[in-house]
Design a protein around this motif. Structure first.
Motif, PDB file in Angstrom:
ATOM      1  N   GLY A   1     -57.872 -57.580  10.231  1.00  0.00           N
ATOM      2  CA  GLY A   1     -56.730 -57.213  11.045  1.00  0.00           C
ATOM      3  C   GLY A   1     -55.901 -56.152  10.347  1.00  0.00           C
ATOM      4  N   ILE A   2     -55.791 -54.957  10.944  1.00  0.00           N
ATOM      5  CA  ILE A   2     -55.016 -53.862  10.345  1.00  0.00           C
ATOM      6  C   ILE A   2     -53.544 -54.016  10.703  1.00  0.00           C
ATOM      7  CG2 ILE A   2     -54.840 -51.372  10.103  1.00  0.00           C
ATOM      8  CD1 ILE A   2     -57.498 -52.570   9.157  1.00  0.00           C
ATOM      9  N   THR A   3     -53.278 -54.224  11.971  1.00  0.00           N
ATOM     10  CA  THR A   3     -51.936 -54.527  12.482  1.00  0.00           C
ATOM     11  C   THR A   3     -52.096 -55.679  13.473  1.00  0.00           C
ATOM     12  OG1 THR A   3     -52.021 -53.064  14.414  1.00  0.00           O
ATOM     13  CG2 THR A   3     -51.390 -52.065  12.302  1.00  0.00           C
ATOM     14  N   PRO A   4     -50.994 -56.234  13.976  1.00  0.00           N
ATOM     15  CA  PRO A   4     -51.143 -57.296  14.966  1.00  0.00           C
ATOM     16  C   PRO A   4     -51.931 -56.883  16.210  1.00  0.00           C
ATOM     17  CG  PRO A   4     -48.911 -57.283  14.113  1.00  0.00           C
ATOM     18  CD  PRO A   4     -49.589 -56.070  13.549  1.00  0.00           C
TER      19      PRO A   4
ATOM     20  N   SER B   1     -45.316 -61.490   8.132  1.00  0.00           N
ATOM     21  CA  SER B   1     -45.743 -62.623   8.948  1.00  0.00           C
ATOM     22  C   SER B   1     -46.409 -62.194  10.243  1.00  0.00           C
ATOM     23  CB  SER B   1     -44.541 -63.520   9.255  1.00  0.00           C
ATOM     24  OG  SER B   1     -43.574 -62.796  10.003  1.00  0.00           O
ATOM     25  N   ALA B   2     -46.291 -60.887  10.587  1.00  0.00           N
ATOM     26  CA  ALA B   2     -46.871 -60.430  11.852  1.00  0.00           C
ATOM     27  C   ALA B   2     -48.390 -60.321  11.791  1.00  0.00           C
ATOM     28  CB  ALA B   2     -46.271 -59.082  12.236  1.00  0.00           C
ATOM     29  N   PHE B   3     -48.949 -60.188  10.586  1.00  0.00           N
ATOM     30  CA  PHE B   3     -50.399 -60.056  10.460  1.00  0.00           C
ATOM     31  C   PHE B   3     -51.039 -61.417  10.688  1.00  0.00           C
ATOM     32  CE2 PHE B   3     -48.732 -56.466   8.118  1.00  0.00           C
ATOM     33  CZ  PHE B   3     -49.549 -55.432   8.538  1.00  0.00           C
ATOM     34  N   ILE B   4     -51.978 -61.461  11.585  1.00  0.00           N
ATOM     35  CA  ILE B   4     -52.633 -62.708  11.928  1.00  0.00           C
ATOM     36  C   ILE B   4     -54.130 -62.549  11.744  1.00  0.00           C
ATOM     37  CG2 ILE B   4     -50.852 -63.404  13.575  1.00  0.00           C
ATOM     38  CD1 ILE B   4     -52.673 -62.427  15.812  1.00  0.00           C
ATOM     39  N   ASN B   5     -54.806 -63.667  11.630  1.00  0.00           N
ATOM     40  CA  ASN B   5     -56.259 -63.660  11.495  1.00  0.00           C
ATOM     41  C   ASN B   5     -56.875 -63.201  12.809  1.00  0.00           C
ATOM     42  OD1 ASN B   5     -59.060 -64.727  11.586  1.00  0.00           O
ATOM     43  ND2 ASN B   5     -58.523 -65.551   9.581  1.00  0.00           N
TER      44      ASN B   5
END
Length: 325
Positions: A158-161, A11-15
């Motif tokens: 997005g690779i990480t947040p 859930s941490a990955f965001i657009n």
């Protein structure tokens, strides 16, 4: 516990947002909108969905066609899923229009941009489609510009947040140019820095986002064959005090010829005003001061800007007024 950690990581990955908007928050600190003469914008909200804007620019030497004044009329209609906008310049006899419409249940946004003028030199028709995924954003464009067809695409992942990367390519058939750019963006919190509770806990307008936390953001962009002649651009943004002080810097360079240009910027926000200052490597100084003329919401705002170029011995000063009706 392992399931909870996996769910939290997923859930941490965001657009990360559209590719073309990624550098804007950093570049606004080093690229100020300074002008000469007097600008006045009169905004009138006709309904919850419709607004009109009358824009005047008087006593200026910055209009490319040599005019000393200009007037444009803009109207905009918007709701939750669409936007319709038209801008008319009666003196230049030109019309610009935009239509934004959410499609595929809000997963994609279609944007149509049209511009027509009396001489036809700046006529254009461009269709963009933005597609958003859980951790990526893509864009495709097709249209006519400069007397030829235009094809383009962009992708932002997005690779990480805190880390994202992307690229963009465009082909302009009118001059045969193939334009490309590649970007890497990284943000990191500045842990351990003192934060004023009066800033972080101060209430803002309803629905307004809170102040950006203390952090540092880096952005690197490579544009081979770009119009500036400096293909590598490095941007840095530092939030020193949330909602109060933000610093920025930009270094544009050519690694082969070692040609370069640097710009330093700072933004200071106060209770009813904002001050922005920049200085580049040629000792050109720019400043913009925006302030509200009253305490109540909807009060007019005053804008003062100045530019001083020591090498060219040129000075420019302008002021503006924005009135909401």
């Amino acid at each position: 516990d392992s399931i909870a950690k996996a769910a939290a990581a997923a859930s941490a990955f965001i657009n990360p947002g559209p590719y073309e908007q990624a550098p804007q928050d950093l570049k606004r600190l080093v690229m100020l909108d300074t002008h000469d003469g007097f600008r006045c914008d009169i905004n009138k909200q006709l309904s919850p969905y419709m607004a009109v804007v009358h824009s005047f620019w008087l006593g200026t030497n910055m209009i490319p066609d040599g005019r000393k004044r200009t007037y444009t009329w803009l109207t905009q209609v918007a709701d939750e899923t669409s936007l319709y906008m038209a801008r008319v310049d009666p003196e230049k006899l030109s019309v610009d229009g935009r239509i934004h419409k959410a499609i595929l249940g809000g997963v994609a946004m279609a944007k149509l941009q049209i511009g027509v003028s009396q001489d036809g030199q700046a006529d254009q028709c461009l269709l963009d489609v933005d597609v958003n995924g859980p951790s990526w954003s893509a864009n495709m464009k097709y249209g006519s510009m400069g007397g030829g067809l235009v094809y383009g695409c962009a992708f932002h992942q997005g690779i990480t947040p805190k880390l994202s990367m992307g690229g963009e390519g465009m082909y302009v058939s009118a001059n045969g140019n193939m334009i490309s750019s590649y970007m890497l963006k990284f943000s990191m919190p500045a842990s351990g820095d003192p934060v004023d509770d009066r800033v972080t806990k101060s209430p803002g307008p309803p629905g307004a986002p809170g102040p950006e936390p203390t952090s540092s953001t880096f952005l690197a962009q490579l544009s081979p064959g770009g119009p500036s002649g400096l293909p590598l651009t490095l941007n840095y943004k530092r939030v020193v005090t949330p909602g109060r002080v933000t610093l920025g810097a930009e270094l544009a360079c050519d690694p082969l010829s070692l040609a370069s240009n640097v710009i330093l910027g700072a933004e200071f926000k106060f209770s009813r005003s904002k001050l922005q200052v920049t200085m580049d490597g040629n000792a050109k100084i720019q400043s913009v001061l925006e302030t509200k003329l009253g305490k109540e919401p909807g009060q007019p705002s005053l804008n003062l800007c100045a530019e001083l170029d020591h090498l060219k011995d040129e000075m420019k000063f302008g002021y503006g007024l924005s009135i909401d009706g």
